[in-house]
Design an enzyme around this catalytic site. Structure first.
Site, mmCIF file in Angstrom:
data_model
loop_
_atom_site.group_PDB
_atom_site.id
_atom_site.type_symbol
_atom_site.label_atom_id
_atom_site.label_comp_id
_atom_site.label_asym_id
_atom_site.label_seq_id
_atom_site.Cartn_x
_atom_site.Cartn_y
_atom_site.Cartn_z
ATOM 1 N N LYS A 208 -35.892 -1.613 61.508
ATOM 2 C CA LYS A 208 -36.562 -1.461 60.219
ATOM 3 C C LYS A 208 -35.749 -0.589 59.274
ATOM 4 O O LYS A 208 -36.007 -0.559 58.088
ATOM 5 C CB LYS A 208 -37.991 -0.933 60.382
ATOM 6 C CG LYS A 208 -38.164 0.272 61.255
ATOM 7 C CD LYS A 208 -39.659 0.575 61.440
ATOM 8 C CE LYS A 208 -39.843 1.666 62.481
ATOM 9 N NZ LYS A 208 -41.226 1.984 62.738
ATOM 10 N N LYS B 261 -30.928 13.514 61.873
ATOM 11 C CA LYS B 261 -31.752 13.614 60.666
ATOM 12 C C LYS B 261 -31.303 14.778 59.779
ATOM 13 O O LYS B 261 -31.372 14.680 58.553
ATOM 14 C CB LYS B 261 -33.228 13.773 61.038
ATOM 15 C CG LYS B 261 -33.851 12.479 61.545
ATOM 16 C CD LYS B 261 -35.357 12.574 61.596
ATOM 17 C CE LYS B 261 -35.963 11.282 62.120
ATOM 18 N NZ LYS B 261 -37.403 11.408 62.366
ATOM 19 N N LYS C 142 -29.418 -4.182 67.279
ATOM 20 C CA LYS C 142 -30.840 -4.527 67.368
ATOM 21 C C LYS C 142 -31.421 -4.707 65.967
ATOM 22 O O LYS C 142 -31.015 -4.013 65.042
ATOM 23 C CB LYS C 142 -31.580 -3.382 68.075
ATOM 24 C CG LYS C 142 -32.446 -3.852 69.225
ATOM 25 C CD LYS C 142 -33.047 -2.689 69.962
ATOM 26 C CE LYS C 142 -34.466 -2.460 69.505
ATOM 27 N NZ LYS C 142 -35.158 -1.455 70.340
#
Ligand code: TRP
Length: 334
Positions: free
Chosen positions: A200, A115, A197
């Protein structure tokens, strides 16, 4: 333990849209857990602001996520679904636990590194101590189990270390949580890249079906789904795209892969993809209508939010008071 039940805690970020993968792989399997566990599901808005958010958007998305969980079948009378920011104990315990966490430990967190690289202009202290807040979430409710994805295992590990360290000094204060390994849900892959996978945060919106996608969008995305040149509906390692579609079709219809192969024997990919799209639409339709009903019933959702915040706060305060006493804070005179 609460009564004779073990405690399950999970936190969810109101950033990004829930996908069909989140629903079939996790959420759907959580519906029955309330019989066995005392379940807490927190919309972790304190975590969300470690990345800059638009205030109105954050509020809207948090409410929408909470509503969607209920619409998807989590009974809010049995599951404590609440906002993290409504229970001040999360922040208070996080501060205390900060003083029992080493910078060396936090320096090893891979999510922080990822991040920080992604948001180089805003590497704030909250982003750095994010795992400590997560530890506070879990330990505040004396959670026995935490359903987490692979990406959060390191955070659960540090939670256990912090709890153990605290217990070694002060006695048995915290329950040591474990990863919840229950019935494994279906693992749904991206429609555009079946080696990844469904996520989102996928940059390609065609790879993911979002729970709130309308029927036309869903059908269109399935029509565009990546397949192969074998031109037959067969469940095999060599056909990962088709295999993923078969998996989705199976969880939506309750059929087995063998039954699906037979059903589409001699038919083309076009027919099959349309059938998968339609099966998904019929699974999501009742969730959509329930979501619309709930969204209109503001008073009901408000009452759930209020009641569950009070319930969460009750258990949170029990732990917090104990911790405050252990570390030497004076008792409040009331
Ligand atoms: N960090 C988690 C995520 O990004 C969300 C989270 C916050 C969480 N607190 C938690 C998950 C406690 C499990 C338990 O997915």
């Amino acid at each position: 333990m609460i009564g004779d039940k073990k405690v399950l805690f999970s936190g969810m970020q109101a950033t990004g849209n829930l996908t069909l993968g989140n629903y079939l792989g996790a959420l759907k399997n959580w519906i029955d857990l309330a019989d066995e566990y005392e379940c807490f599901y927190s919309v972790v808005d304190l975590h969300s602001i470690t990345i800059r958010q638009d205030p109105a958007e954050l509020r809207r998305r948090a409410r929408s996520l909470l509503t969607l969980y209920i619409a998807a079948g989590l009974d809010p009378e049995k599951n404590c679904i609440y906002y993290q920011s409504h229970v001040s104990g999360h922040a208070e315990l996080a501060w205390i636990l900060n003083c029992f966490t080493y910078m060396g430990e936090l320096n090893r967190m891979t999510q922080f590194k990822d991040k920080a690289a992604k948001h180089a202009d805003n590497i704030n202290a909250g982003l750095y101590t994010y795992p400590v807040l997560m530890a506070a979430d879990i330990l505040l409710y004396q959670a026995d189990v935490v359903p987490v994805g692979k990406d959060q295992l390191q955070h659960l590990e540090i939670t256990r270390d912090i709890a153990q360290r605290f217990n070694n000094i002060y006695g048995d204060v915290f329950t040591i949580p474990e990863a919840y390994v229950g019935k494994v849900g279906a693992k749904i892959m991206s429609l555009q890249d079946p080696s990844k996978k469904m996520s989102k945060s996928d940059e390609n919106p065609n790879g993911s079906i979002y729970l709130m996608d309308d029927p036309d969008t869903i059908i269109r995305k399935f029509k565009r789904a990546v397949t192969d040149s074998e031109a037959c509906v067969r469940y095999s390692e060599e056909q990962p795209g088709i295999r993923n579609l078969i998996d989705i079709y199976c969880v939506c219809t309750g059929k087995t892969p063998a039954e699906v192969e037979k059903e589409f024997d001699g038919k083309g990919y076009g027919d099959f993809k349309l059938a998968v799209g339609e099966a998904v639409v019929s699974v999501l339709k009742p969730i959509h209508s329930r979501f619309d009903e709930l969204t209109k019933d503001k008073a009901y959702i408000d009452s759930i939010i209020k009641k569950n915040a009070e319930k969460a706060e009750y258990y949170a305060l029990k732990t917090l008071r104990k911790v405050q006493k252990k570390v030497g804070f004076p008792e409040r005179i009331r």
